[in-house]
Enzyme design. Sequence first.
Site, PDB file in Angstrom:
ATOM      1  N   ARG A   9      12.891  69.723 -46.088  1.00 41.87           N
ATOM      2  CA  ARG A   9      12.911  69.319 -44.677  1.00 41.87           C
ATOM      3  C   ARG A   9      11.860  68.260 -44.348  1.00 41.87           C
ATOM      4  O   ARG A   9      12.109  67.355 -43.571  1.00 41.87           O
ATOM      5  CB  ARG A   9      12.639  70.538 -43.789  1.00 41.87           C
ATOM      6  CG  ARG A   9      13.879  71.283 -43.350  1.00 41.87           C
ATOM      7  CD  ARG A   9      13.465  72.435 -42.423  1.00 41.87           C
ATOM      8  NE  ARG A   9      14.575  72.912 -41.632  1.00 41.87           N
ATOM      9  CZ  ARG A   9      15.546  73.703 -42.071  1.00 41.87           C
ATOM     10  NH1 ARG A   9      15.562  74.082 -43.325  1.00 41.87           N
ATOM     11  NH2 ARG A   9      16.503  74.109 -41.270  1.00 41.87           N
ATOM     12  N   HIS A  35      22.944  69.081 -51.992  1.00 40.12           N
ATOM     13  CA  HIS A  35      22.707  70.268 -51.158  1.00 40.12           C
ATOM     14  C   HIS A  35      23.576  70.201 -49.906  1.00 40.12           C
ATOM     15  O   HIS A  35      23.827  69.110 -49.372  1.00 40.12           O
ATOM     16  CB  HIS A  35      21.220  70.289 -50.794  1.00 40.12           C
ATOM     17  CG  HIS A  35      20.729  71.575 -50.207  1.00 40.12           C
ATOM     18  ND1 HIS A  35      21.053  71.981 -48.932  1.00 40.12           N
ATOM     19  CD2 HIS A  35      19.929  72.553 -50.717  1.00 40.12           C
ATOM     20  CE1 HIS A  35      20.471  73.150 -48.687  1.00 40.12           C
ATOM     21  NE2 HIS A  35      19.791  73.514 -49.752  1.00 40.12           N
ATOM     22  N   GLU A  70       7.890  76.136 -45.394  1.00 35.41           N
ATOM     23  CA  GLU A  70       7.685  77.175 -46.419  1.00 35.41           C
ATOM     24  C   GLU A  70       6.228  77.612 -46.560  1.00 35.41           C
ATOM     25  O   GLU A  70       5.948  78.777 -46.826  1.00 35.41           O
ATOM     26  CB  GLU A  70       8.226  76.690 -47.775  1.00 35.41           C
ATOM     27  CG  GLU A  70       9.743  76.584 -47.851  1.00 35.41           C
ATOM     28  CD  GLU A  70      10.303  75.292 -47.262  1.00 35.41           C
ATOM     29  OE1 GLU A  70       9.495  74.427 -46.836  1.00 35.41           O
ATOM     30  OE2 GLU A  70      11.532  75.148 -47.207  1.00 35.41           O
ATOM     31  N   ASP A  75       9.378  82.108 -49.828  1.00 38.07           N
ATOM     32  CA  ASP A  75       8.848  81.370 -48.673  1.00 38.07           C
ATOM     33  C   ASP A  75       9.909  80.857 -47.703  1.00 38.07           C
ATOM     34  O   ASP A  75       9.699  79.875 -47.012  1.00 38.07           O
ATOM     35  CB  ASP A  75       8.035  80.182 -49.194  1.00 38.07           C
ATOM     36  CG  ASP A  75       8.844  79.282 -50.128  1.00 38.07           C
ATOM     37  OD1 ASP A  75      10.086  79.377 -50.102  1.00 38.07           O
ATOM     38  OD2 ASP A  75       8.235  78.496 -50.866  1.00 38.07           O
ATOM     39  N   HIS A 119      16.209  68.357 -51.161  1.00 41.40           N
ATOM     40  CA  HIS A 119      16.610  69.017 -49.915  1.00 41.40           C
ATOM     41  C   HIS A 119      15.475  69.317 -48.954  1.00 41.40           C
ATOM     42  O   HIS A 119      15.704  69.905 -47.893  1.00 41.40           O
ATOM     43  CB  HIS A 119      17.329  70.335 -50.242  1.00 41.40           C
ATOM     44  CG  HIS A 119      16.417  71.383 -50.830  1.00 41.40           C
ATOM     45  ND1 HIS A 119      15.650  72.207 -50.043  1.00 41.40           N
ATOM     46  CD2 HIS A 119      16.136  71.714 -52.110  1.00 41.40           C
ATOM     47  CE1 HIS A 119      14.945  73.023 -50.829  1.00 41.40           C
ATOM     48  NE2 HIS A 119      15.224  72.735 -52.082  1.00 41.40           N
ATOM     49  N   GLU A 140       6.999  86.615 -55.921  1.00 41.05           N
ATOM     50  CA  GLU A 140       6.549  85.212 -55.922  1.00 41.05           C
ATOM     51  C   GLU A 140       5.492  85.002 -54.818  1.00 41.05           C
ATOM     52  O   GLU A 140       5.581  84.118 -53.964  1.00 41.05           O
ATOM     53  CB  GLU A 140       7.700  84.214 -55.750  1.00 41.05           C
ATOM     54  CG  GLU A 140       7.334  82.803 -56.202  1.00 41.05           C
ATOM     55  CD  GLU A 140       8.457  81.785 -56.003  1.00 41.05           C
ATOM     56  OE1 GLU A 140       8.618  81.269 -54.898  1.00 41.05           O
ATOM     57  OE2 GLU A 140       9.167  81.514 -56.993  1.00 41.05           O
TER      58      GLU A 140
HETATM   59  C1  UD1 Z   1      16.524  76.703 -47.242  1.00 41.22           C
HETATM   60  C2  UD1 Z   1      15.071  77.143 -47.139  1.00 41.22           C
HETATM   61  C3  UD1 Z   1      14.226  76.426 -48.188  1.00 41.22           C
HETATM   62  C4  UD1 Z   1      14.832  76.552 -49.575  1.00 41.22           C
HETATM   63  C5  UD1 Z   1      16.287  76.095 -49.535  1.00 41.22           C
HETATM   64  C6  UD1 Z   1      16.924  76.320 -50.875  1.00 41.22           C
HETATM   65  C7  UD1 Z   1      14.106  77.737 -44.964  1.00 41.22           C
HETATM   66  C8  UD1 Z   1      13.561  77.238 -43.706  1.00 41.22           C
HETATM   67  N1  UD1 Z   1      14.541  76.813 -45.836  1.00 41.22           N
HETATM   68  O1  UD1 Z   1      16.591  75.341 -46.847  1.00 41.22           O
HETATM   69  O2  UD1 Z   1      12.919  76.976 -48.199  1.00 41.22           O
HETATM   70  O3  UD1 Z   1      14.092  75.756 -50.467  1.00 41.22           O
HETATM   71  O4  UD1 Z   1      17.003  76.861 -48.552  1.00 41.22           O
HETATM   72  O5  UD1 Z   1      18.129  75.643 -51.000  1.00 41.22           O
HETATM   73  O6  UD1 Z   1      14.173  78.914 -45.181  1.00 41.22           O
HETATM   74  N2  UD1 Z   1      24.415  75.069 -45.669  1.00 41.22           N
HETATM   75  C9  UD1 Z   1      25.748  75.332 -45.889  1.00 41.22           C
HETATM   76  N3  UD1 Z   1      26.068  76.253 -46.867  1.00 41.22           N
HETATM   77  C10 UD1 Z   1      25.154  76.885 -47.613  1.00 41.22           C
HETATM   78  C11 UD1 Z   1      23.800  76.590 -47.396  1.00 41.22           C
HETATM   79  C12 UD1 Z   1      23.442  75.693 -46.406  1.00 41.22           C
HETATM   80  O7  UD1 Z   1      26.618  74.778 -45.255  1.00 41.22           O
HETATM   81  O8  UD1 Z   1      25.518  77.691 -48.480  1.00 41.22           O
HETATM   82  C13 UD1 Z   1      24.058  74.124 -44.591  1.00 41.22           C
HETATM   83  C14 UD1 Z   1      24.282  74.710 -43.179  1.00 41.22           C
HETATM   84  O9  UD1 Z   1      24.702  73.706 -42.313  1.00 41.22           O
HETATM   85  C15 UD1 Z   1      22.864  75.182 -42.815  1.00 41.22           C
HETATM   86  C16 UD1 Z   1      22.032  74.091 -43.433  1.00 41.22           C
HETATM   87  O10 UD1 Z   1      22.666  73.799 -44.680  1.00 41.22           O
HETATM   88  O11 UD1 Z   1      22.665  75.303 -41.414  1.00 41.22           O
HETATM   89  C17 UD1 Z   1      20.578  74.422 -43.632  1.00 41.22           C
HETATM   90  O12 UD1 Z   1      20.421  75.663 -44.300  1.00 41.22           O
HETATM   91  P1  UD1 Z   1      18.969  76.392 -44.209  1.00 41.22           P
HETATM   92  O13 UD1 Z   1      18.983  77.615 -45.046  1.00 41.22           O
HETATM   93  O14 UD1 Z   1      18.536  76.531 -42.797  1.00 41.22           O
HETATM   94  O15 UD1 Z   1      17.983  75.328 -44.830  1.00 41.22           O
HETATM   95  P2  UD1 Z   1      17.922  74.700 -46.279  1.00 41.22           P
HETATM   96  O16 UD1 Z   1      17.649  73.266 -46.115  1.00 41.22           O
HETATM   97  O17 UD1 Z   1      19.100  75.126 -47.049  1.00 41.22           O
HETATM   98  N1  UDP Z   2      20.560  75.301 -58.582  1.00 40.93           N
HETATM   99  C1  UDP Z   2      21.895  75.670 -58.731  1.00 40.93           C
HETATM  100  N2  UDP Z   2      22.861  74.752 -58.433  1.00 40.93           N
HETATM  101  C2  UDP Z   2      22.579  73.500 -58.008  1.00 40.93           C
HETATM  102  C3  UDP Z   2      21.213  73.144 -57.840  1.00 40.93           C
HETATM  103  C4  UDP Z   2      20.240  74.077 -58.144  1.00 40.93           C
HETATM  104  O1  UDP Z   2      22.204  76.798 -59.119  1.00 40.93           O
HETATM  105  O2  UDP Z   2      23.499  72.709 -57.762  1.00 40.93           O
HETATM  106  C5  UDP Z   2      19.523  76.311 -58.877  1.00 40.93           C
HETATM  107  C6  UDP Z   2      18.353  75.870 -59.717  1.00 40.93           C
HETATM  108  O3  UDP Z   2      18.603  76.058 -61.096  1.00 40.93           O
HETATM  109  C7  UDP Z   2      17.212  76.729 -59.197  1.00 40.93           C
HETATM  110  C8  UDP Z   2      17.567  76.951 -57.749  1.00 40.93           C
HETATM  111  O4  UDP Z   2      18.948  76.660 -57.615  1.00 40.93           O
HETATM  112  O5  UDP Z   2      17.206  78.006 -59.826  1.00 40.93           O
HETATM  113  C9  UDP Z   2      16.745  76.057 -56.869  1.00 40.93           C
HETATM  114  O6  UDP Z   2      17.248  76.084 -55.571  1.00 40.93           O
HETATM  115  P1  UDP Z   2      16.834  75.012 -54.484  1.00 40.93           P
HETATM  116  O7  UDP Z   2      16.433  73.746 -55.147  1.00 40.93           O
HETATM  117  O8  UDP Z   2      17.942  74.979 -53.496  1.00 40.93           O
HETATM  118  O9  UDP Z   2      15.607  75.711 -53.758  1.00 40.93           O
HETATM  119  P2  UDP Z   2      14.032  75.747 -54.037  1.00 40.93           P
HETATM  120  O10 UDP Z   2      13.799  76.236 -55.422  1.00 40.93           O
HETATM  121  O11 UDP Z   2      13.505  74.368 -53.820  1.00 40.93           O
HETATM  122  O12 UDP Z   2      13.529  76.682 -52.991  1.00 40.93           O
END
Ligand code: UD1
Ligand code: UDP
Length: 368
Positions: A213, A243, A130, A94, A211, A116
């Site tokens: 939004r 995060h 999502e 999602d 994390h 999924e």
């Molecule tokens: C995203 C997904 C969310 C998922 C989550 C898992 C969308 C809209 N959101 O949210 O569904 O649950 O990932 O973690 O698809 N950033 C870094 N390094 C990284 C990752 C993120 O610096 O490796 C920072 C960056 O500034 C980036 C921001 O986090 O712009 C947001 O990342 P983004 O993927 O847009 O949203 P998440 O909150 O991570």
């Molecule tokens: N996870 C990880 N390192 C962390 C936190 C979570 O590897 O520091 C793993 C966790 O075991 C799970 C996945 O990341 O498999 C969940 O990711 P996240 O919570 O970012 O996204 P969501 O599942 O909510 O989309």
Amino acid sequence: MKILVCFGTRPEAIKMAPVCHELKKQGIPYKLCVTGQHREMLDQVLDFFELTPDYDLDLMKHNQGLNELSARILVGMNTVFDSELFDLVLVHGDTTTSSMVALASFHKGIQVGHVEAGLRTYNKKSPFPEELNRQLTGRIADYHFAPTQRAKDNLVKEGVAEKLIIVTGNTVTDALAYAVDKVSNKYESETIASLKKLVDSSKRLILVTGHRRESFGQGFQDFCEALLLIAADPSLQLIYPVHLNPNVQEVVFKMLSKQDNIHLIAPLDYPSFVWLMNQAAVIISDSGGIQEEAPSLSVPVVVTRDTTERFEGIDAGISFLVGTSTKRIVDKTSEILKRLDDFKGIKNPYGDGDAAEKIIAFISQELN
Ligand code: UD1
Ligand code: UDP
């Protein structure tokens, strides 16, 4: 049949790694494309599961907005499809990557398999964005790999033909089994060694992540307030891998960094996180994946969200939906800490660790 597996974020990578491994095991050629919606958190997963992308769009920007990210994914995927055509693209879950890659594939007349599939809250503001991402991907998809019967029922109610829905279990249970096996078999890592030093065995461990939004702003402040109240009990230790989203980092470090028994650390690589989940008495989290993993480790989860698409863990009595209300988080955590024995032996309702095998069996028998 030419297959492309495509994902972009940490949880998608964890949950699609078993699919890649199974394709390889069955000798079915495929290509891997990562959008790079995440960077560091994605690379940690690619390393652990030994996956090398054929295409890496490397799209992440600091504090990216959803529209710019969506646009970059559509354009990036177009470039991939211009250089190589595929018959089937497999996407997961999602995220913005899932829905935009599905849309880009549809625009090019390529079939889409959705792993999924069928999770729903039917509230498009929660989880945001999502819920809409997965509904969009569901409308586009040609094949729906539903993790549970409940997810299949949602799709059937929406008019998806039953023969196109395959109930497989969630591939996260495959990934978890892989990681648990590695961690318990002499897997060496500096991170796990340093976590062993950090974890205080005289205290009960509460593992925290957050994390979403839709919780940014007041919801996140109330959640941090709850963590401070929980940490007032010196017999507890809280570890929170924070995060990398700057909207999370800012509030969490401002509100929690001065409390001695709250340890704010960088996001952990998957095996280290699995190791830490195994040490925890309770997990407080809004993560989808963690709700699905924790039952395998008999660890209860206090879910800091207002809605869930994962009722199975709630029905099994191992996850508890409390929202971001400070009082509800504190009360539920303290209630659970008094009855930790109740969670031993609960069967994981999300799968048995053979989801990828079922997905690839369908693809190789039905589609090839
Ligand atoms: C995203 C997904 C969310 C998922 C989550 C898992 C969308 C809209 N959101 O949210 O569904 O649950 O990932 O973690 O698809 N950033 C870094 N390094 C990284 C990752 C993120 O610096 O490796 C920072 C960056 O500034 C980036 C921001 O986090 O712009 C947001 O990342 P983004 O993927 O847009 O949203 P998440 O909150 O991570
Ligand atoms: N996870 C990880 N390192 C962390 C936190 C979570 O590897 O520091 C793993 C966790 O075991 C799970 C996945 O990341 O498999 C969940 O990711 P996240 O919570 O970012 O996204 P969501 O599942 O909510 O989309």
